[in-house]
Design a protein around this motif. Structure first.
Motif, PDB file in Angstrom:
ATOM      1  N   LEU A 177       0.828  -1.203   0.000  1.00 34.03           N
ATOM      2  CA  LEU A 177       0.000   0.000   0.000  1.00 34.03           C
ATOM      3  C   LEU A 177       0.864   1.255   0.000  1.00 34.03           C
ATOM      4  N   PHE A 178       1.922   1.265   0.806  1.00 32.46           N
ATOM      5  CA  PHE A 178       2.840   2.405   0.816  1.00 32.46           C
ATOM      6  C   PHE A 178       3.475   2.603  -0.560  1.00 32.46           C
ATOM      7  N   SER A 179       3.851   1.512  -1.210  1.00 31.71           N
ATOM      8  CA  SER A 179       4.445   1.613  -2.542  1.00 31.71           C
ATOM      9  C   SER A 179       3.440   2.175  -3.547  1.00 31.71           C
ATOM     10  N   LEU A 180       2.206   1.697  -3.481  1.00 29.84           N
ATOM     11  CA  LEU A 180       1.163   2.197  -4.379  1.00 29.84           C
ATOM     12  C   LEU A 180       0.914   3.682  -4.152  1.00 29.84           C
ATOM     13  N   GLU A 181       0.955   4.113  -2.905  1.00 34.93           N
ATOM     14  CA  GLU A 181       0.759   5.534  -2.594  1.00 34.93           C
ATOM     15  C   GLU A 181       1.861   6.386  -3.200  1.00 34.93           C
ATOM     16  N   PHE A 182       3.116   5.925  -3.111  1.00 39.63           N
ATOM     17  CA  PHE A 182       4.223   6.665  -3.702  1.00 39.63           C
ATOM     18  C   PHE A 182       4.032   6.814  -5.207  1.00 39.63           C
ATOM     19  N   ILE A 183       3.677   5.726  -5.874  1.00 41.86           N
ATOM     20  CA  ILE A 183       3.504   5.769  -7.332  1.00 41.86           C
ATOM     21  C   ILE A 183       2.351   6.693  -7.705  1.00 41.86           C
ATOM     22  N   PHE A 184       1.253   6.615  -6.974  1.00 42.74           N
ATOM     23  CA  PHE A 184       0.097   7.456  -7.272  1.00 42.74           C
ATOM     24  C   PHE A 184       0.411   8.932  -7.046  1.00 42.74           C
ATOM     25  N   ILE A 185       1.153   9.232  -5.987  1.00 42.94           N
ATOM     26  CA  ILE A 185       1.526  10.622  -5.706  1.00 42.94           C
ATOM     27  C   ILE A 185       2.400  11.177  -6.826  1.00 42.94           C
ATOM     28  N   ASN A 186       3.338  10.372  -7.313  1.00 42.58           N
ATOM     29  CA  ASN A 186       4.183  10.820  -8.423  1.00 42.58           C
ATOM     30  C   ASN A 186       3.349  11.099  -9.670  1.00 42.58           C
ATOM     31  N   LEU A 187       2.326  10.278  -9.912  1.00 44.92           N
ATOM     32  CA  LEU A 187       1.438  10.507 -11.051  1.00 44.92           C
ATOM     33  C   LEU A 187       0.681  11.823 -10.890  1.00 44.92           C
ATOM     34  N   VAL A 188       0.171  12.076  -9.694  1.00 45.14           N
ATOM     35  CA  VAL A 188      -0.554  13.328  -9.440  1.00 45.14           C
ATOM     36  C   VAL A 188       0.365  14.533  -9.641  1.00 45.14           C
ATOM     37  N   VAL A 189       1.613  14.425  -9.183  1.00 41.02           N
ATOM     38  CA  VAL A 189       2.580  15.517  -9.352  1.00 41.02           C
ATOM     39  C   VAL A 189       2.818  15.799 -10.834  1.00 41.02           C
ATOM     40  N   ASP A 190       2.971  14.749 -11.637  1.00 43.39           N
ATOM     41  CA  ASP A 190       3.192  14.944 -13.070  1.00 43.39           C
ATOM     42  C   ASP A 190       2.005  15.640 -13.732  1.00 43.39           C
ATOM     43  N   VAL A 191       0.798  15.292 -13.318  1.00 44.00           N
ATOM     44  CA  VAL A 191      -0.389  15.925 -13.880  1.00 44.00           C
ATOM     45  C   VAL A 191      -0.483  17.391 -13.446  1.00 44.00           C
ATOM     46  N   LEU A 192      -0.069  17.686 -12.219  1.00 41.66           N
ATOM     47  CA  LEU A 192      -0.114  19.061 -11.723  1.00 41.66           C
ATOM     48  C   LEU A 192       0.832  19.978 -12.488  1.00 41.66           C
ATOM     49  N   TYR A 193       1.898  19.415 -13.070  1.00 42.45           N
ATOM     50  CA  TYR A 193       2.799  20.233 -13.867  1.00 42.45           C
ATOM     51  C   TYR A 193       2.034  21.001 -14.951  1.00 42.45           C
ATOM     52  N   ALA A 194       1.182  20.286 -15.655  1.00 45.15           N
ATOM     53  CA  ALA A 194       0.428  20.912 -16.744  1.00 45.15           C
ATOM     54  C   ALA A 194      -0.591  21.916 -16.227  1.00 45.15           C
ATOM     55  N   VAL A 195      -1.090  21.701 -15.011  1.00 44.40           N
ATOM     56  CA  VAL A 195      -2.048  22.643 -14.437  1.00 44.40           C
ATOM     57  C   VAL A 195      -1.350  23.940 -14.039  1.00 44.40           C
TER      58      VAL A 195
END
Length: 306
Positions: A280-298
């Motif tokens: 679960l901790f690993s999945l959270e890290f990966i998901f957070i990185n995905l959210v950060v990448d999407v926020l770049y464009a925002v």
């Protein structure tokens, strides 16, 4: 953007598979016999063997891993060796206290980190800069568990202002969130200062000042958005580290969260709980990185994902 998100989500599968293999191997290398711990100190060898068979620990490791992975893919992580409850129920009961503690710590850490970092950059080499960086270095240098014990000693034992155990009211969040977020606020302050100093030296900032804009408008309107790109990256990484780093803080404050659950699971060699929490901790890290990448464009529309 949509195709980028889909590709990143599909990339979760091999990453989680690799993490599952490593976690499974490391957990089974831990010293101690979970069947012996579950059966109790007074149990004879026959009883321990029955418990081991009931837990599925008598099967070869490859077969245990295949069963674990197939069940995990369906969302079934088995039952806790310690409490006999489903692992999903154990984690869901502890997930929200950890998440809310992490969110509270992250909010105040980012807020204070940005304020200190921007102030230090604007008044570079002046007393706000020296004071802010002194606080930042102190926050990074002070271990979390030591800070937690110090806060408990001062504000709970000596002054009696704040509670230390449980999560019943908002007062219970103050000391744990300060302990958890102190290092993050320090890192954010230093990182924001460095980013802002670079932006303040750009040509468009000099042009904005030459137009007669006030320093407040220059900093907030022209500098903040451009400086937030690296800062958002750091925010995402720090949020992931907060989720994992909450273990020590939850132990100090006896917080009823996932960190406390993981410590108890390691002590009892509760394999299903340990494996599920680390995944679960690993999945959270990966998901957070995905959210950060999407926020770049925002934050910066000039960024496009192809």
């Amino acid at each position: 953007m949509f195709s980028f998100v889909i590709k990143r989500l599909l990339g979760l599968i091999p990453t989680l598979l690799l993490v599952a293999v490593l976690v499974f191997l490391f957990v089974h290398l831990l010293p101690g016999d979970p069947a012996r711990l579950a059966a109790g100190p007074e149990a004879d060898d026959k009883t321990v063997a029955l418990v081991r068979a009931d837990l599925g620990l008598d099967k070869p490791l490859p077969e245990q891993f295949v069963n674990f992975f197939l069940n995990a893919a369906r969302g079934d992580f088995g039952h806790s060796i310690r409490t006999k409850r489903p692992v999903s129920e154990e984690i869901s009961a502890r997930f929200w206290p950890t998440l809310w503690l992490t969110v509270v710590a992250m909010v105040w850490a980012v807020l204070f980190g940005l304020i200190i970092g921007i102030s230090s950059a604007v008044w570079r080499n002046q007393w706000p800069d020296r004071l802010g960086m002194t606080l930042a270095v102190s926050g990074i240098s002070f271990p979390a568990f030591s800070l937690g014990i110090l806060l408990v000693q001062v504000f709970s034992v000596k002054l009696g202002w704040l509670p230390t155990v449980g999560d019943d009211t908002w007062l219970h969040y103050i000391l744990p969130s300060i302990t958890l977020g102190a290092a993050v606020a320090a890192v954010m302050a230093r990182f924001t200062r460095s980013s802002f100093i670079e932006i303040l030296q750009e040509d468009f900032v000099r042009t904005a000042r030459a137009k007669g804009l006030t320093e407040t408008v220059v900093v907030i309107k022209h500098c903040l958005r451009n400086a937030l790109i690296p800062v958002v990256t750091m925010m995402g990484l720090q949020f992931g580290f907060l989720l994992g780093g909450s273990i020590l803080v939850e132990v100090v404050f006896n917080w009823p969260g996932m960190g406390r659950l993981l410590v108890d699971a390691v002590e009892m060699r509760d394999y299903p709980v340990i494996q599920a929490e680390i995944l679960l901790f690993s999945l959270e890290f990966i998901f957070i990185n995905l959210v950060v990448d999407v926020l770049y464009a925002v934050i910066n529309p000039s960024i496009r994902f192809k």
